[in-house]
Scaffold this active site. Structure first.
Site: not given
Lengths: 352, 352, 352, 352
Positions: C292, C316, C320-322
Site C-alpha cells: 500500500l 506490514g 511487503g504489504k505496505v
C-alpha cells in the site's frame, strides 16, 4: 547539511503541516548517525489547543448519540452530563486528571475549564505542576512513540509518549525557576502550605495566562495533589527542605479543604480523566456526602484487572462514592482524542 | 429457605470448589428480591495464595520462552530477570504495586516477597495498608464483576472488581482498630512519622504473620506510600489529626530514605506491578543514580494514551530512569494471572 | 401501566434526547419482572449518522494535530492521509471494516464513503450484509452493554454491544426477504456468483438509498466478503443450496477481481477499520503489487498478543504489504468515536 | 567480524537461554548497518511447547481460584470447565483460534488438543494451515516487537509480532510443496473438496507428527476454515485454479458438516481463543441447537467497541448461541501466556 528528520511532523509534500510518518524506521538510523543533531529532532513545538464552542461539533456529537452504537453513544451521553454540571450553579464540580495530558495540546482544554470556571476543584498529580510550569518557560516538541530511547537519552531528550522534552525544558528550568519562588515564599513567612496553597503561589508567580495554575490562583480554584513529592516540583520541595528543615507541606489542610467542599455542596459532579490517585481521591471524598450526583469518566484502563483505574463508575455505587441515582457514564478511549470534541460540543449549541 | 446464590463460586455439581458462573443474570433478580440476604452473597472467603517454588512451573515457563511467541516469551524473560535480582546480594530491589491486588489471594505472593527478603523496599498506595490490615481482622469474599452495584450498596457490601468487601470488613474495622494504635503511638511520643515508620508500627501492632506490613516491620523493609492520605488509613490519620493538630506525616523523610537507598546501592532492580504513583516514584528516584539495572514491569495499560502507566520500560531509558544497558521487560497482562506463575517459576529449579 | 425502562436513552428530564443511564442496575429487576414488556425495551431506534463536511471539525482536528500529543496527533495525521487518498484520482482506495459498526449509526458514515465514491472497493464480513439489509426493512434499537442477556433471550431480543436487535429485525426478516431474491437470481440464470456479484444483486433489489450495498451496486464498487458463509446471509445461501445443489459461490472470481484491481492500480490506499479477515485480505492482496502507498488503520486491538488485528501498520512493511515509504498511521480507539470526526474533517475545509 | 545481534534471545551472560533484551534500540542501527547479516538475526528457532499434565501447575491454578481475585479466578474457573468438556464423552467440543499462535510454541499446545482427541472439531483461519505446514519444512525464529520493519523487509524477513519468518520459510516453501500436493489431489480425481477435506489431505501428505493438520487427519477431526482464501494456502489454491478452472472449494459441505455435528450432539462445548470469524462461526452454528453448554473464551479484545471479538460469552446468551444455563467464562489475556498453564492444569491432578 543535515536534512530534516522525517516522521516528526515536519511538512511533507502535499500532506500539509501535520505530516504523517514516512519510513519511521529510517529514523533510528538517522538518529544514531553522526549527522544527527538535536536541532533536527526538536523542530515542531507542542501548541495548546485553543478550544471554542462549536455548533458543528455539537451537532456531530448529537448524531453520534442518535446512532446508538458503542462509544459514540457514550460520548454523547457524557456531553449531556457535562452540560448539566457546567450549567448548574448548585453543582460543585471536580476535575481530575493525570499529568501526561499537560505535556500536550490538551493542556489548553484543561486550562479552559479552569479559566472559564467550569470546574470548582482540581485533583491531580505532581507532574501536572511540572509540565504546566515548565511549559511557561520552555517548549515541548512533537515526537514519536517509536523513537530510539537510547539515542534520545544521549541527546538529553526525554520522551513522554510521542512528546519530546529536552532536559533544558524540564528539570533544568524547573530547578532554576522554582528555587527562587520557594525562597520568596519562605521569606514572606510561609512555612507549611497545603498543596493547593503552594500551587496557587507558584502559578501566581508565573504571571502567565498560559498556565493552568495561574488561572487556578486567579479564579481561586484549589488544585490538590495527594502525591505531591512524586515528580519534579516535589523534588524541588525536597531539595529546598534540605536547607530549611522547618519547611513542610501540610496535606491535612488539603484534606480539610476537600472535607469542607463536599460537606457544603448541594450537589457534586466530576469529570474524571484517567485513573490512579487523582480519580480515587475525587470519589473517595465524595463518599462522605453520599456520593457524586454526576460523573463522567474517560479511561483507557480495562475493568478485568480489578484496578481502581479500570473500575467503571458504577462500581463506585456499591461503595457509596457515586449515588445510586447519579447520571454517570464511563467512556473508553484516550482523552486526547475525545476530550477536545466533548468540550467543544458541551459548550456549543447545535443547530436544529 | 433461601437457596444459595449461584454464580459466586459456591460448589456446583461436578465443577468442584471453583464453581464457574451459571445464569449470571438470574443473580440480579435474586439480589433484589425480598429473599435476598447478605449471608447468601458472602459465602466464600478470599484466601491468600501460598506460593512455593515449583520445578514444574519453572519448566513450563522455560518451554514458553523457547516457544518464542508473544507474551509467553516475555514471561520467561521476566522470570530470568527476577532470578537475577533475587540472587544478587549487590542488587537493591524495589517492589511497586497498586492496592487492588492486596484484596485478593495475590497478597500471599506479595507478602512472600517481603517475608523471604527477596525485595528491599516497597512503594505502594494507601489501599495496600487498608486491605492488608483489614484482612488481618475480617474476611473479604468472592464476588463477580457483574453484580448489581445498587443492590450491593443497599446491603452495605462494597465491590472491588470481583471481590466483595462488606463495610464491617473495611471502614468499620479499620476505624475500630487503627485509632487505638494511633493513640498508642502518640502516647509513646511519636509526632511526625514518615510513612514507612508509620506502616511498620501499624504492621507490628497487628502481630499477624498474615500481614505484609508485619513482615515489612519484622524484616526492616521500608514500605513507602507517596499518597498516604488517599484511602481508609489516610482517613484515619486525618481523623486522628482533628484532635491532635501537632500530629504530622513527614514525607520528606521518606524521600530522604529513598535518596539514601539509591545513592548507596551498587545495583538496583525493580519488579513493578501496575502503574500510577507507585511505579513512577520507583523509577523517579532511580534516575538520580543513573537508572535501574534490572526491571520487570507487568501492566494492563496501553502505551498509546501517553500515560506513565502505559509507558513501556524502554521509555524510562530516555529519562535516565532505566539504564541504557538494563535487563528489562514489559509484560502485558493482569498480574493476578501472571505473577503467581512467575514467582513460583523464579524460585523453582527446572528439571532438565 | 408499565413505566418506561430507564437507562435506555429515553428522554430524561433536563438531559435531553440522549439520556444517560440512571440507576442501571434497577433495570435487570424490571426486565425480569412480570411487568416487563418488549415495547418498554425497544423504544429508541438506531439512526444512521448523516455525515457532512465540517470546517469547524476540521479546525478542531488541526488543533489536535498541532497539540502533538498521543492519539490526538494520530487522528490529525490520519485525516491528512484520508484527504490525500480521497483526492488523488490515481489512488485505488480500499475500505475494510467488520460488521458490528453496520448495526449502529456509523453505517451512515460508511455508506457515505461508498455513495460519494471516495473508496473503490470494500472488503468486509458477512455481518455487514446482514445488518445493511435487515435495517432496510426493520429497525435496530438503543440498548446498553449491561442489560441482562438471559432476560433479553427470553424476550427474543439479541444484544450487539449496546445495540438491540429483535429477532423480527434479523433472522426472521432476512429469511423472508432473501429467499425470494435468491430464487429470482436463480430464475434469471445465475448459478455461481462471486460474493461481490451476489451482494450487488441483493443491494440492487432493496431499492433503498439507505443501503450501503445499494450504493455499491449503483456505483459499481465491489464488496468482497472472504468468509461469506459466516452469518445470516451466508446461512440463507446455504439454506437455498439445500434445494439447489448446483448453486455455488465462486470466490475464485472475487480473488481474480482483487488481483486485477491491485495489478492495474498506479497507487493504492486503504482505510482499515478493525482487524480480522477484512483487514488481512486487504493488505494480503496489496503485497502482490509491492504494498500500500497510503494506509490508515483504526483499531482497539493490542499489539502484544501478536494477532493480525493488533499488528500496527508498520509490521506490514516487513511483509511487503505496505510500502517502506507509505504514508501510514495506526490510530488506537473505537471507530464509532473517531471515524465520524475524521470523515467530517477530511471532507471539510478549515477556516484559517 | 559480525558480532551477534543482541536482544534476540541469544544467550547473554548469567541470564541463561532466555536472554532478555539489552539495549534494544541499538539493534536498529546494527540492522541497518553494512555489517548486518541475516544469519545474525535468525539465530534462535521457535520450538513447540511440549505440554504435559502437571499436578504442580494444577495446584497453583487451584490456589489462584481460591484467591478469588480478578483474572486469576477466571483462569481457575476456565480450567474446571475445560476438565468437564474434556472428560464428558457426550460433549462435542469445538476449538477455535486465529492463526498467529500457530507461528509460536503454542502450536504444540493446540496440536496436543487434537492429538489427544480432547476436541472434536476445529474452526480457524487460513493462516493456521500456512504456519502449520510451513513449519513442517522450515523453521521460524525468535524476534522482537520493536525490530525495524524496513530493515527486515530488505532482508526478506517477515515479522509476526515477535516472531520472524524468512520468505524461505513461508511463501517460497509453501509454493514449492503445495502445488505438487494439489496436482496429486487433482490426479486422484478430487475436484471440489470442502475445506476440511482439503486440509486433511494436505496434513496427511506432510507425514509429520509435528503437524496439527496431520493429527487432524489421523484422528478424523475436521478443521474448518470459513475464509479459506485469505492467506498463503488460499493463494496456492487460487494459483492452482488458474490452470484448473474446474477446481473448486465446496464450503457448502463444510457448513453441512457443521450442521450435522451440532444437530447430532447431545451436549456441546467450546474452547475459543481469540475472536473474528473462527469464534463467530463456532457460536453461530451452535445457536441452531439452542446454544453451547460449556464455553471458555480467551480474549484480548475490549467489550466497549461492540465487536464480536470483544463480546463476552454472556452476550451470546441473548442470541441463543450460548445456553442460559451454560457453564461459561471469558478470560482476558494473551493466550500465549495463559493457555499452556490452563491445559497443563486441566490435564493434571492437584496433590491434596
Amino acid at each position: 547539511m543535515a536534512r530534516p528528520v522525517r516522521g516528526l511532523g515536519a511538512p511533507e509534500g502535499d500532506l500539509g503541516p501535520i505530516g504523517p510518518r514516512r519510513g519511521h524506521s529510517l529514523l533510528s538510523s538517522r538518529l544514531n548517525s553522526a549527522r544527527m543533531a538535536k536541532r533536527d529532532l526538536l523542530r515542531r513545538k507542542v501548541e495548546d489547543i485553543d478550544i471554542s464552542p462549536s455548533s458543528e461539533v455539537a451537532r456531530l456529537v448529537e448524531a453520534m448519540g442518535r446512532g446508538g452504537g458503542f462509544t459514540a453513544k457514550k460520548i454523547a451521553v457524557g456531553v449531556e452530563i457535562l452540560r448539566t454540571m457546567f450549567r448548574r450553579p448548585a453543582c460543585t464540580t471536580f476535575l481530575s486528571f493525570p499529568a501526561a495530558l499537560m505535556a500536550t495540546g490538551v493542556r489548553g482544554v484543561l486550562r479552559a475549564l479552569v479559566e472559564e470556571r467550569l470546574v470548582d476543584v482540581v485533583v491531580t498529580t505532581c507532574g501536572t505542576a511540572d509540565h504546566d510550569l515548565a511549559r511557561v518557560w520552555q517548549p515541548y516538541y512533537h515526537g514519536d512513540f517509536e523513537l530510539d530511547d537510547v539515542a534520545l537519552h544521549r541527546l538529553g531528550v526525554n520522551r513522554l509518549g510521542n512528546v519530546l522534552i529536552p532536559n533544558a525544558s524540564y528539570g533544568i528550568v524547573l530547578e532554576k525557576k522554582i528555587q527562587p519562588m520557594l525562597r520568596n515564599l519562605w521569606d514572606s513567612g510561609v512555612r507549611a502550605p497545603s498543596t493547593s496553597e503552594l500551587l496557587w503561589e507558584l502559578g501566581r508567580r508565573t504571571g502567565s495566562r498560559q498556565s493552568l495554575l495561574w488561572w487556578a490562583w486567579k479564579n481561586r480554584i484549589p488544585v490538590i495533589v495527594p502525591a505531591m513529592f512524586d515528580g519534579a516540583v516535589g523534588y524541588q520541595l525536597w531539595s529546598f527542605w534540605q536547607g530549611h528543615k522547618e519547611f513542610a507541606i501540610d496535606q491535612f489542610r488539603d484534606e480539610a479543604d476537600l472535607a469542607e467542599l463536599v460537606f457544603k455542596a448541594k450537589e457534586t459532579g466530576a469529570l474524571m480523566i484517567g485513573g490512579g490517585v487523582s480519580k480515587h481521591h475525587t470519589i473517595w471524598w465524595n463518599q462522605f456526602r453520599g456520593g457524586l450526583d454526576h460523573a463522567v469518566y474517560i479511561t483507557t484502563a480495562p475493568e478485568w484487572d480489578g484496578s481502581l483505574s479500570g473500575a467503571r463508575v458504577r462500581e463506585g455505587i456499591s461503595w457509596g462514592k457515586v449515588k445510586e441515582t447519579a447520571k454517570q457514564v464511563t467512556i473508553e478511549g484516550d482523552a486526547s482524542a475525545i476530550l477536545p470534541m466533548m468540550v467543544a460540543a458541551a459548550l456549543g449549541r447545535p443547530h436544529r
